[in-house]
Structures are given as C-alpha cells and as structure tokens.
Scaffold this motif. Structure first.
Motif: not given
Length: 136
Positions: A13-16, A19-28, A63-65, A70-77
């Motif tokens: 989530i952006e600007n949450f 944090d410029k980019l906030y990652a939610l807790i990864p789940v398996e 690492i997952l976060e 990086m994927a969010h930024e690279a894809l310009n989402l």
C-alpha cells in the motif's frame, strides 16, 4: 517452467502508516492437492486455498516484503497491489504476478491482512480514495 518452492502473497500500500511503500505481512498459500502433482483448472480456480499467517521467518518476511515492493515499483503500479511470489528452498524469490485489483470482499485475503496489521477495510478505502484524489 516449474519452480519448486513455497507460494506467498504480499500486499503493498502506498503512503500508508508513514511509509512510502508499506508491505502487509506475507502469507503462505497452501492449495489442497487432491492427489495431483500439477495444478489444473479445477484446483486453481474452484478450490479455496488456505492462507497461513506467520508461516515465514522474520528474515523471509523481509525478503518477501522487499520483493513485493520492488514489483510494485517496477511495474509502475499505483495505490496498492498484491503480488504472488515463490520462495525456493534456497531462498531465491520469483514474482509470479502482481494484482492491481485483488479481491476485497469481507473474507478476502486483503481484508484479513488489513485486520492483521490493526487496520480496517473502511480506513483502507478512505486511504485509497485520498490517494486517488491527490494524484488527479
């Protein structure tokens, strides 16, 4: 190409929360196998996967976060996304896809992940609306 490993999902989530980019807790993601070696249409689209919270170590989470960000930024989402990832037994991460409109129903992974970090779907919607208005 078959990549052996554990499947993970991680929202960004952006600007949450300042944090410029906030990652939610990864789940398996654990999909019931039904005695099959490879996934098929029935298994992938008609079987509800199980999501395991706290399945990864703190180091694996970081690492997952980072990879989801990086994927969010690279894809310009913009605003938010959810990335599906594979972590190999050696710790290498592959991005399978990034979703720009993930399921947001009451029992969705996004809703559960927001609750897990002490947020709510209502505050998330308010946040996304503010982001959209700011980027007009």
């Amino acid at each position: 190409l078959f990549i052996r490993g554990r499947e993970a999902r991680c929202g960004v989530i952006e600007n949450f929360r300042e944090d410029k980019l906030y990652a939610l807790i990864p789940v398996e993601v654990v999909t019931p196998k039904k005695n099959q070696k490879l996934s098929d249409y029935e298994l992938k689209f008609k079987t509800e996967p199980e999501y395991l919270q706290d399945a990864f170590t703190q180091k694996e989470n970081k690492i997952l976060e980072h990879t989801a960000k990086m994927a969010h930024e690279a894809l310009n989402l913009r605003h938010y996304s959810y990335s599906d990832l594979i972590m190999t037994p050696q710790g290498k991460i592959y991005v399978l896809e990034s979703n720009i409109l993930p399921d947001f129903s009451k029992n969705s992974l996004l809703s559960k992940s927001l609750n897990e970090v002490g947020s709510s779907p209502d505050s998330f919607v308010d946040h996304i609306i503010r982001l959209a208005l700011e980027t007009k």
